[in-house]
Write a protein that holds these residues in place. Structure first.
Motif, short mmCIF file in Angstrom:
data_model
loop_
_atom_site.label_atom_id
_atom_site.label_comp_id
_atom_site.label_asym_id
_atom_site.label_seq_id
_atom_site.Cartn_x
_atom_site.Cartn_y
_atom_site.Cartn_z
N TYR A 154 0.83 -1.20 0.00
CA TYR A 154 0.00 0.00 0.00
C TYR A 154 0.86 1.25 0.00
O TYR A 154 1.83 1.34 0.76
N ARG B 204 7.35 -4.15 6.90
CA ARG B 204 6.27 -5.09 6.61
C ARG B 204 4.92 -4.47 7.00
O ARG B 204 3.95 -4.56 6.27
N GLU C 116 -8.48 -0.92 2.79
CA GLU C 116 -8.97 -1.32 1.48
C GLU C 116 -10.47 -1.54 1.60
O GLU C 116 -10.93 -2.24 2.51
N TYR D 166 -12.01 -1.23 4.92
CA TYR D 166 -11.52 -2.10 6.00
C TYR D 166 -10.12 -1.61 6.39
O TYR D 166 -9.22 -1.56 5.55
N GLN E 18 3.73 -1.87 4.63
CA GLN E 18 3.26 -2.45 3.36
C GLN E 18 1.85 -3.04 3.48
O GLN E 18 1.24 -3.42 2.50
N GLY E 19 1.38 -3.16 4.73
CA GLY E 19 0.05 -3.72 4.96
C GLY E 19 0.09 -5.13 5.52
O GLY E 19 -0.94 -5.74 5.77
N LEU E 20 1.31 -5.64 5.74
CA LEU E 20 1.45 -7.00 6.28
C LEU E 20 1.25 -6.99 7.79
O LEU E 20 1.35 -5.93 8.41
N PRO E 21 0.99 -8.15 8.39
CA PRO E 21 0.78 -8.17 9.85
C PRO E 21 2.03 -7.72 10.60
O PRO E 21 3.15 -8.00 10.17
N ILE F 286 -6.65 -1.87 7.80
CA ILE F 286 -5.66 -2.90 8.13
C ILE F 286 -4.74 -2.38 9.25
O ILE F 286 -4.54 -3.05 10.25
N HIS F 287 -4.22 -1.17 9.07
CA HIS F 287 -3.42 -0.53 10.13
C HIS F 287 -3.80 0.95 10.17
O HIS F 287 -3.84 1.60 9.12
#
Lengths: 272, 502
Positions: free
Chosen positions: A57, A231, A147, A150, A234-237, A152-153
């Motif tokens: 993202y 990470r 997105e 929703y 980038q939108g990762l957990p 994500i962070h």
């Protein structure tokens, strides 16, 4: 002599150092170049996409950490070069002898150099972070990573975790400086400690690839704080635990262990 | 003395191997069937309603469309087929269902270019003369020269214990509801693109008589996937059509009727505008399953980047809220690697569906490593679901490897893990590992205790066998313990090996 005085003296010495100037100029030049590549990374299609340093993202945090991460990879080499030659260079030039004449304890010299290098590189990373964050904010803003509504962070959580990653980066830097200082104490010329430090770190990087033994090697933790936040941006957990605990323990042991060894050998070092 | 030591070591080694083999054969009976031709396709159906799955095999016989039927007995299978049914040469697609109570067992129903016909079971064998059921013109204008394709078009939609038929026509789907006397009344037409009820790319022949006389075209096309299940919570099965990101649902009312127009329609807008503009836009799949065990069908979307160097994969969970799916997902799972389609199944036996996502890291260094070592390592990440929610990180990662040869890609070897089998009958899925290098098959039992690792560290059962490229896991003898089928279709070998649980 107080530690602050040693630190000030070290600052005065390094202010005139051509290596410090080289590091500063190179770092800021590369920041501008990398920033340009990262901004245009999405235009590299197909096989050239490995140049796309900003994955996932698009947002100001992602831009900033991508730039910071790229620069930090270069800074690791600069840390090795500077820390592994800091004592040996003075020993070679003979300036170390004049410092010791001023009734300065040998331990203080090592700790002063350690603190100066830690402060110097930490400040450099903070300045680059602020600089890249400002540019990233202008280019992409700081929206929540979301997105289709929703989240994500959230941007707040991104901000705090960026701050945390910058604070945590002090630990691997201090461990690397200690390791290189230890090699610097051993030799009276610049080449040998530099080659030893680069060689040991290279071996550490190879062993850090092994799943079982990687936790023992510094190379496993060098990029860990920035990589973890990268990470997240980038939108990762986001996953700090349990690796952050291993990192704190390992880098603390590396820092203390090699600093003690460096001071121990420096006390016994014959300075001509 | 030295010779004695070597002899002792060898005996010990072989005795360990024998222990492994015998332990596998302790729980399975081995059956091997040989054929004159290569297997083209294999299906499992309980044809005679004895609660034992029978086997239907299509072979690559060039002239006749044959169907080899192996009826399962209590002792297992015979080595020769129970019946060889010569399929009608006009058959295009076929399915198995209970469309009439007039005959014993289930009927093999097939569609030709002009009618629906079926073979029926008579005295434990299928009568080779088929019976016409309905005259109908479907989207198939001419018969395929190849063997008929198995395609699900029979369902008991109104749950009256008699199966109903769906026939695809050029612009609609016609539903025929079955009645006890075997007569099918054309129930209604539903507006839709042509429906195919298969997940694999579909082979069929098309002949456009107006524009190209004597011209036939073989087409592989993407068509809507059809699911039948309760979507709106009225305990009746609805028809759910998924085509790319568009979902259309036709609700079944109290009179077992479906509306002509979809009752619920949504476009999930899976690709962003930016992604649509890309030369290679991300690949995505849409699945329908009841994730949270509330009886309603939910939607799972999996999307991954085509660009190998910068792969970022996402799973979108859209939970069904009283017959509605929102564009905003209930959860997004993001991972840093290239993925395969997620497998949706209940791994730990808690009646909540879990996700198994096959991931492969594809950075620049990984690609160089793959090219040098010719070995790809995959990870099967297991996300345990709870009420339709999935943790951000997998509960376990099981590695699979694949070694390949650029010149002979079809002869690739590896270590592949299968997750759909329960070999202990405890309701918890176990891992079946196919280790090509050792020609070994090993079972690692699943564990229910949360503290322990999900699967046993050491193989509980293993056997050395000639391994096929495809392994099918299915409970054929209905004893709640999975059986293993070696499908040598891809290996071009004319045999089938079965391991039936004892």
């Amino acid at each position: 002599m107080k530690l602050s005085n040693v630190l000030k003296a070290e600052f005065r010495i390094q202010r005139k150092s051509s290596l410090v100037k080289f590091i500063l100029i190179t770092t800021f030049s590369l920041s501008i170049l990398f920033g340009f590549i990262i901004f245009h990374s999405s235009y590299f299609a197909g096989p050239l996409s490995f140049l796309a340093l900003m994955k996932g993202y698009e947002n100001g945090f992602n831009f900033s950490i991508s730039l910071n991460y790229s620069i930090f990879n270069i800074l690791i080499f600069f840390i090795i070069i500077m820390a592994s030659t800091t004592v040996s260079d003075e020993a070679q030039k003979g300036t170390l002898k004049t410092v010791l004449v001023k009734r300065v304890k040998r331990d203080e010299i090592i700790i002063g150099k350690f603190l100066f290098l830690l402060l110097f590189f930490f400040c450099l990373i903070v300045i680059i972070s602020l600089f890249s964050l400002a540019i990233g904010g202008v280019l992409y803003g700081f929206p929540n990573i979301s997105e289709k509504n929703y989240i994500i962070h959230s941007s707040l959580s991104l901000f705090f975790n960026y701050l945390l990653s910058l604070l945590l980066v002090v630990f691997p830097i201090s461990a690397l400086i200690s390791l290189c200082l230890f090699f610097s104490v051993f030799f009276n010329n610049n080449m040998l400690p530099l080659i030893s430090s680069l060689g040991v770190n290279f071996i550490f990087y190879i062993f850090a690839e092994l799943d079982v033994y990687k936790y023992f090697f510094l190379a496993n933790y060098m990029l860990y704080p920035l990589k973890t936040f990268k990470r997240m941006a980038q939108g990762l957990p986001l996953v700090w635990n349990p690796d952050v605990e291993y990192m704190l323990l390992a880098t603390f042991l590396y820092s203390i262990g090699f600093l003690v060894l460096a001071t121990f050998f420096f006390r016994r070092k014959e300075i001509l | 003395m030295k010779k004695f030591v070597i002899f002792f070591a060898f005996s010990l080694f072989f005795s360990f191997n024998l222990i492994g083999q015998s332990s596998f054969l302790k729980i399975f009976n081995r059956f091997e069937m040989k054929f004159d031709h290569q297997i083209e396709d294999i299906f499992f159906e309980d044809l005679n309603n004895d609660n034992l799955e029978d086997i239907l095999i299509q072979t690559k016989a060039s002239d006749i469309k044959k169907l080899l039927i192996f009826f399962q007995r209590k002792e297992g299978f015979d080595f020769a087929p129970s019946q060889i049914l010569n399929f009608d040469k006009n058959a295009i697609i076929f399915d198995v269902g209970n469309i009439t109570n007039q005959y014993q067992g289930r009927e093999i129903v097939y569609l030709t270019s002009s009618s629906l016909r079926f073979y029926y079971l008579e005295e434990n064998l299928y009568n080779p003369e088929s019976i016409k059921l309905i005259d109908i013109s479907s989207i198939f204008l001419s018969p395929s020269p190849e063997s008929p394709v198995r395609c699900q078009f029979i369902w008991d939609v109104n749950e009256d214990k008699l199966d109903d038929l769906f026939v695809s026509e050029p612009k609609n789907l016609t539903l025929f509801l079955g009645e006890e006397n075997g007569i099918f009344k054309e129930s209604q037409k539903i507006d839709s693109n042509p429906f195919f009820t298969t997940r694999s790319p579909f082979r069929f022949s098309l002949e456009d008589s107006e524009t190209a006389e004597n011209f036939s075209q073989k087409t592989i096309t993407r068509v809507p996937v059809l699911y039948v299940g309760d979507f709106n919570g009225n305990k009746r099965k609805d028809i759910i059509s998924i085509f790319k990101g568009e979902i259309e649902v036709f609700f079944q009312n109290e009179k077992n009727k479906f509306s002509k127009e979809p009752d619920f329609k949504i476009n999930l807008d899976i690709l962003t505008e930016k992604e649509k503009k890309k030369l290679l836009h991300p690949i995505f799949t849409v699945d329908a399953a009841d994730l949270n065990n509330n009886g309603l069908i939910d939607i799972v979307v999996s999307k991954h980047e085509v660009q190998a160097m910068a792969s970022l994969s996402k799973i979108y969970i859209h939970l069904n809220k009283k017959g509605k799916i929102n564009v905003t997902p209930d959860q997004i799972l993001v991972s840093e690697s290239a993925q395969g389609n997620p497998k949706i199944l209940d791994i730990n036996g808690d009646n909540h569906l879990d996700l198994i996502i096959t991931e492969a890291k594809m950075g620049l260094f990984q690609i160089i490593k793959i090219l040098i070592t010719r070995k790809v390592t995959f990870e099967n990440a297991i996300y345990l679901g709870q009420g339709g929610k999935y943790p951000e990180l997998p509960a376990a990662k099981i590695k699979s490897k694949m070694r390949f040869d650029f010149e002979k890609l079809e002869e690739s070897e590896g270590e592949i893990a299968y997750f759909s089998g329960d070999f202990s009958g405890d309701g918890i899925k176990d891992i079946l590992k196919k280790i090509d290098e050792k020609n070994m098959l090993a079972v690692f039992l699943g564990r229910s205790e949360a503290r322990k690792k999900m699967f046993s560290k050491k193989a509980s059962y293993e056997i050395k066998e000639e391994l096929p490229m495809i392994i099918i896991i299915k409970d054929l003898n209905n004893d709640k313990i999975s059986d293993i089928i070696f499908n040598f279709r891809m290996d071009e070998k004319k045999k089938l090996v079965l391991f039936l649980s004892k």
